[in-house]
Design an enzyme around this catalytic site. Structure first.
Site, PDB file in Angstrom:
ATOM      1  N   MET A   1       0.853  -1.171   0.000  1.00 31.82           N
ATOM      2  CA  MET A   1       0.000   0.000   0.000  1.00 31.82           C
ATOM      3  C   MET A   1       0.904   1.240   0.000  1.00 31.82           C
ATOM      4  O   MET A   1       1.181   1.803   1.044  1.00 31.82           O
ATOM      5  CB  MET A   1      -0.919  -0.046   1.213  1.00 31.82           C
ATOM      6  CG  MET A   1      -1.628   1.240   1.438  1.00 31.82           C
ATOM      7  SD  MET A   1      -2.942   1.290   2.669  1.00 31.82           S
ATOM      8  CE  MET A   1      -2.641   0.016   3.816  1.00 31.82           C
ATOM      9  N   PRO A   2       1.366   1.663  -1.162  1.00 27.49           N
ATOM     10  CA  PRO A   2       2.214   2.853  -1.226  1.00 27.49           C
ATOM     11  C   PRO A   2       1.438   4.128  -0.906  1.00 27.49           C
ATOM     12  O   PRO A   2       0.254   4.248  -1.215  1.00 27.49           O
ATOM     13  CB  PRO A   2       2.693   2.892  -2.675  1.00 27.49           C
ATOM     14  CG  PRO A   2       2.364   1.576  -3.261  1.00 27.49           C
ATOM     15  CD  PRO A   2       1.259   1.002  -2.461  1.00 27.49           C
ATOM     16  N   TYR A   3       2.170   5.039  -0.289  1.00 26.39           N
ATOM     17  CA  TYR A   3       1.644   6.368   0.006  1.00 26.39           C
ATOM     18  C   TYR A   3       2.679   7.360  -0.508  1.00 26.39           C
ATOM     19  O   TYR A   3       3.844   7.314  -0.114  1.00 26.39           O
ATOM     20  CB  TYR A   3       1.449   6.538   1.517  1.00 26.39           C
ATOM     21  CG  TYR A   3       1.173   7.960   1.951  1.00 26.39           C
ATOM     22  CD1 TYR A   3      -0.115   8.474   1.925  1.00 26.39           C
ATOM     23  CD2 TYR A   3       2.207   8.785   2.380  1.00 26.39           C
ATOM     24  CE1 TYR A   3      -0.368   9.775   2.335  1.00 26.39           C
ATOM     25  CE2 TYR A   3       1.964  10.087   2.790  1.00 26.39           C
ATOM     26  CZ  TYR A   3       0.671  10.575   2.760  1.00 26.39           C
ATOM     27  OH  TYR A   3       0.428  11.863   3.156  1.00 26.39           O
TER      28      TYR A   3
END
Length: 68
Positions: A1-3
């Site tokens: 889950m990249p931010y």
């Protein structure tokens, strides 16, 4: 889950430009890291120009010096 957080100065970045940043950043993470676009978050924060500095100077002062 990249931010991914993208900070830009508040100098008229359009909604269209923001949309492109979000889309292309998401696409890059999908292509390079094989990340699922559905779980990729991109946040664009507009920072007041008076709160942005480069080389030890506020941007507006640096630009003023460069114009001389």
């Amino acid at each position: 889950m990249p931010y991914v957080k993208i900070q830009v100065t508040d100098e008229g970045v359009t909604s269209s430009q923001k949309q492109r940043l979000i889309a292309q950043t998401t696409e890059m993470l999908s292509d390079v890291l094989n990340k699922d676009p559905a779980t990729t978050f991109v946040v664009i924060e507009e920072v007041p120009l008076e709160n942005w500095g480069i080389s030890g100077l506020p941007v507006h002062e640096l630009r003023r010096k460069q114009q001389r």
